[in-house]
Design a protein around this motif. Structure first.
Motif, short mmCIF file in Angstrom:
data_model
loop_
_atom_site.label_atom_id
_atom_site.label_comp_id
_atom_site.label_asym_id
_atom_site.label_seq_id
_atom_site.Cartn_x
_atom_site.Cartn_y
_atom_site.Cartn_z
N GLU A 8 24.97 67.18 53.52
CA GLU A 8 25.32 65.86 53.56
C GLU A 8 25.66 65.49 51.89
O GLU A 8 24.54 66.48 51.04
CB GLU A 8 24.21 64.64 54.02
N GLU A 14 28.89 64.17 45.31
CA GLU A 14 29.95 64.13 46.51
C GLU A 14 30.91 63.94 45.37
O GLU A 14 32.48 64.85 46.17
CB GLU A 14 29.82 62.92 47.42
N MET A 47 38.59 61.46 50.90
CA MET A 47 37.11 61.61 50.75
C MET A 47 36.59 61.32 49.81
O MET A 47 35.21 61.35 49.56
CB MET A 47 36.76 62.84 51.65
N TYR A 56 31.79 54.66 52.84
CA TYR A 56 31.13 55.81 53.28
C TYR A 56 29.99 56.37 52.76
O TYR A 56 29.82 56.40 51.74
CB TYR A 56 31.86 57.05 54.07
N VAL A 59 29.90 62.98 52.32
CA VAL A 59 30.69 63.64 53.20
C VAL A 59 29.85 64.69 53.63
O VAL A 59 29.20 65.73 53.05
CB VAL A 59 31.49 64.31 51.70
N GLN A 60 30.25 65.35 54.49
CA GLN A 60 29.17 65.97 55.47
C GLN A 60 30.83 67.68 55.45
O GLN A 60 31.67 67.65 55.05
CB GLN A 60 28.98 65.76 56.61
N PRO A 68 35.01 70.14 54.43
CA PRO A 68 34.75 69.08 54.77
C PRO A 68 34.20 69.49 56.47
O PRO A 68 35.38 70.20 57.02
CB PRO A 68 35.56 68.08 54.22
N ARG A 71 34.56 66.33 61.14
CA ARG A 71 34.21 65.16 61.46
C ARG A 71 35.03 64.38 60.39
O ARG A 71 35.13 63.28 60.27
CB ARG A 71 32.65 64.97 61.64
N GLU A 72 34.68 65.40 59.10
CA GLU A 72 35.06 64.10 57.51
C GLU A 72 36.79 64.52 58.16
O GLU A 72 37.64 63.17 57.32
CB GLU A 72 35.18 65.20 56.74
N ARG A 75 38.01 61.73 60.28
CA ARG A 75 37.90 60.02 60.06
C ARG A 75 39.18 59.80 58.70
O ARG A 75 39.10 58.66 59.37
CB ARG A 75 36.00 60.21 58.80
#
Length: 337
Positions: A8, A14, A47, A56, A59-60, A68, A71-72, A75
């Protein structure tokens, strides 16, 4: 995906990650054998914390791919799809701004950020997470054969973005089920073809070639797989063969990889230009059954195999990486940011 397989990032990390990843994809000079670079960068841009304005937490990152996580990407895809609806619900920005000035409650500021976020991403071009197109190249009326280009873009379970480009010829007969339907000069894939290509490409270009070549009435001319990633950001995430390079690269080091493997009838001979070992499997890596199937399919179609890989690295890592490739007998495109 477990927490051990992801990382994360938030705040300055990020923003730096998203910014560098966008520059890497732009610098890679991706051609038509790879997923669309502009769409990837546009998707990534959503993102950016400067775009989502802290809505948010961060970012994962998928540690295996360096991109990424799934999920990102999904999303952002969802947010772009609902952007117009959300803007209608939020109402006029001027009214939200007035409410934010009149109250110290954080909810009004958050609603204002949401309005700005959805306004900025509305209609944004996005990378395909799984889409196939079929285009007709030509028709030979005498032999009742249609020649097609198939392009499949998808986000693999591995976390890599890939494009499969397939050229095949289909001969219509009373004994074969057509994979592609013709309507004047247009082509439309059947559900059988869609299902088959999705299933085969999960196992690589070799499997795709073998399975398609085994179908009646179908001749496979070319299967190309172009991949975006993996991107190695930390020495501890690097495979053993690249770890010394990453350690020497220091805290700003990274190695972005863009693989290409091809089975085609216009490749003069088998050739390997991938210093990390081809994704296209060698005979030794196949089971005896797969070796036999590949041999028959190659003889039938007259194809040879080519493997390649290009890189994007920081400028200070270009010379060491070039030496690494030379030591392995390959000459690769290496770009820098």
């Amino acid at each position: 995906m477990s927490a051990a397989q992801t990382r994360e990032l938030s705040g300055p990390q990020e923003a730096d990650y998203i910014g560098r990843l966008g520059r890497i994809i732009r610098s890679a000079r991706l051609n038509l054998h790879y997923p669309e670079a502009r769409a990837l960068r546009s998707h990534l841009g959503c993102m950016d914390p400067r775009v989502h304005r802290g809505l948010y937490p961060g970012v994962q990152v998928n540690l295996a791919s360096g991109l990424p996580s799934y999920r990102e990407w999904t999303r952002v895809q969802t947010d772009v799809q609902i952007a117009a609806e959300q803007l209608q619900k939020l109402g006029a920005r001027a009214e939200l701004e007035r409410q934010a000035r009149a109250s110290d409650a954080s909810i009004y500021q958050k609603l204002l950020h949401k309005h700005d976020y959805y306004s900025q991403i509305q209609g944004r071009e996005l990378a395909s997470l799984g889409q196939m197109t079929v285009a007709l190249r030509k028709i030979d009326a005498r032999s009742r054969t249609g020649y097609f280009n198939i392009v499949l873009d998808k986000l693999e379970a591995s976390g890599l973005f890939v494009r499969y480009s397939i050229q095949l010829a289909q001969t219509h007969s009373a004994w074969s089920q057509p994979l592609v339907r013709l309507d004047a000069e247009n082509a439309e894939h059947t559900e059988q073809l869609k299902s088959l290509v999705y299933k085969c490409t999960a196992l690589g270009s070799e499997s795709t070639f073998i399975k398609l070549a085994a179908l009646g009435g179908v001749r496979v001319e070319r299967v190309v797989r172009g991949s975006v990633g993996p991107i190695i950001w930390r020495a501890e995430d690097a495979p053993d063969v690249l770890r010394p390079l990453m350690e020497a690269g220091g805290p700003t080091g990274f190695i972005a990889q863009f693989g290409l493997d091809m089975l085609a009838d216009d490749v003069a001979e088998d050739r390997q230009n991938d210093p990390l070992g081809a994704r296209v499997q060698t005979d030794a890596q196949f089971s005896s059954k797969m070796r036999a199937a590949l041999k028959v399919a190659r003889q039938k179609s007259g194809v040879n195999i080519f493997g390649d890989r290009k890189f994007v690295v920081p400028r200070h890592m270009m010379a060491p990486l070039r030496d690494f490739c030379a030591a392995r007998g390959t000459q690769n495109l290496i770009y820098s940011i």
